[in-house]
Design an enzyme around this catalytic site. Structure first.
Site, PDB file in Angstrom:
ATOM      1  N   THR A  96       3.050   1.114   6.882  1.00 47.17           N
ATOM      2  CA  THR A  96       1.837   1.894   6.616  1.00 47.17           C
ATOM      3  C   THR A  96       2.070   2.760   5.387  1.00 47.17           C
ATOM      4  OG1 THR A  96       1.201   1.904   8.947  1.00 47.17           O
ATOM      5  CG2 THR A  96       0.265   3.638   7.569  1.00 47.17           C
ATOM      6  N   ILE A 132       7.316   3.593   6.794  1.00 49.34           N
ATOM      7  CA  ILE A 132       6.445   4.374   5.913  1.00 49.34           C
ATOM      8  C   ILE A 132       6.624   3.845   4.494  1.00 49.34           C
ATOM      9  CG2 ILE A 132       5.995   6.673   4.946  1.00 49.34           C
ATOM     10  CD1 ILE A 132       5.091   6.350   7.882  1.00 49.34           C
ATOM     11  N   LYS A 133       5.512   3.414   3.908  1.00 50.90           N
ATOM     12  CA  LYS A 133       5.562   2.808   2.578  1.00 50.90           C
ATOM     13  C   LYS A 133       5.338   3.862   1.497  1.00 50.90           C
ATOM     14  CE  LYS A 133       3.835  -1.482   1.352  1.00 50.90           C
ATOM     15  NZ  LYS A 133       2.739  -2.456   1.333  1.00 50.90           N
ATOM     16  N   LEU A 134       6.276   3.923   0.568  1.00 50.14           N
ATOM     17  CA  LEU A 134       6.216   4.889  -0.537  1.00 50.14           C
ATOM     18  C   LEU A 134       6.431   4.149  -1.851  1.00 50.14           C
ATOM     19  CD1 LEU A 134       8.706   7.330   1.177  1.00 50.14           C
ATOM     20  CD2 LEU A 134       6.337   7.922   0.759  1.00 50.14           C
TER      21      LEU A 134
END
Length: 321
Positions: A96, A132-134
């Site tokens: 996400t 967690i997509k960064l």
């Protein structure tokens, strides 16, 4: 009868690059990756209206929020709603994405990552099942380093160079998503060519180099090739830790012969020309990224594109609040 997709799965974990639930069921994906562009597309489909309605209802039940905070929470909740449904289908993890407009702010990235995980927890989802997509900016990588120490797993995306990958590995992030197709696009345009043979494709070569660098130096960070333009690129990376593949290419692989796929990447048979560990200090990271015209341009362009699609999604949600 075996096909290229089933054969590829023998060497590589195949991940569906989609937020469409029907597709996830069809191809037996282990994990799923989403991004603002994919969620925007899916949210425009009437079959996902209940997820939007739930996000609106959730926000409206909260008091004391400003309009800006309401919108931000509604988007986060919608992303998490998609993630929760996806996790009912895939046995593994969902990625996400954090708001791309925060890509140059360490504290804001960390805060948003924690908030997304809290929403998942509230929905009964363990943080082990979420990435967690960064963006792979200096700030994104530093934020990931903090989150990983808190047990929040990260997927560093919009990654186009070895220096970005090396910094992620040193930060001990769980997974990186080096892009293939967007690198191909850049060099096709720059060189004025129609395309590349898969084994000579600059995007494919970039992932091969990153994979080899990680394995030589014993990094635990997983490499997930992303952004493919044709099935040949995916086949050339058979053996990579993971590959996230769009529905149309999953279908092409399913309809292709298994004999096309052989293991191409092997951690026990690495090339001899792998560089020593790179200097990933802040100043050298910025210089190396700046010195790589393609990576510098594509990182910025990718951030802008994700931000653009997020704004479109916000405009859609704003009307409902």
């Amino acid at each position: 009868m075996s096909n290229a997709l089933e054969e590829l799965k023998k060497y590589t974990t195949v991940v569906a690059d989609t937020a469409d639930f029907d597709v996830l069921s069809k191809y037996g994906s282990q994990d799923s990756t989403t991004n603002p562009s994919l969620v925007f597309q899916a949210a425009s489909d009437p079959k996902y209206k209940s997820l939007i309605d739930d996000a609106i209802k959730y926000v409206n039940a909260k008091s004391g929020l400003s309009e800006k905070e309401k919108l931000s929470l509604a988007i986060d909740k919608l992303f998490v709603n998609f993630g929760v449904e996806i996790l009912k289908i895939v046995p593994g993890r969902v990625s996400t994405e954090v708001d791309a407009r925060l890509s140059y702010d360490i504290d804001a990235n960390v805060k948003k990552g924690r908030e997304l995980i809290a929403l998942y927890k509230e929905a009964g989802i363990d943080k082990e099942r979420v990435l967690i997509k960064l963006a792979s900016t200096w700030e994104g990588i530093e934020a990931a380093k903090i989150l990983e120490k808190e047990g929040i797993h990260c997927n560093l995306t919009l990654l186009f160079s070895l220096i970005q990958a090396a910094a992620c590995a040193e930060a001990q992030v769980t997974l990186i998503s080096p892009f293939v197709g967007r690198i191909t696009d850049f060099y096709k345009s720059k060189q004025g060519v129609a395309g590349f043979e898969a084994s000579k494709d600059p995007g494919v070569i970039s992932v091969q180099q990153i994979y080899s660098y990680f394995k030589k130096h014993g990094y635990k960070t997983s490499v997930m090739g992303a952004s493919f333009r044709n099935k040949e690129q995916t086949i050339e990376l058979a053996g990579c830790d993971l590959l996230t593949i769009s529905p149309n290419l999953l279908e092409e692989l399913k309809n292709a012969d298994a004999s096309l796929v052989t293991k191409k990447l092997d951690s026990t048979k690495l090339p001899s020309d792998i560089p020593n560990k790179l200097d990933v200090s802040h100043s050298n990271f910025l210089w190396e990224l700046n010195d790589n015209e393609m990576a510098y341009f594509k990182t910025g362009e990718g951030i802008r594109k994700f931000a653009e699609d997020l704004v479109k999604l916000e405009n859609q949600i704003k009307k409902l609040l």
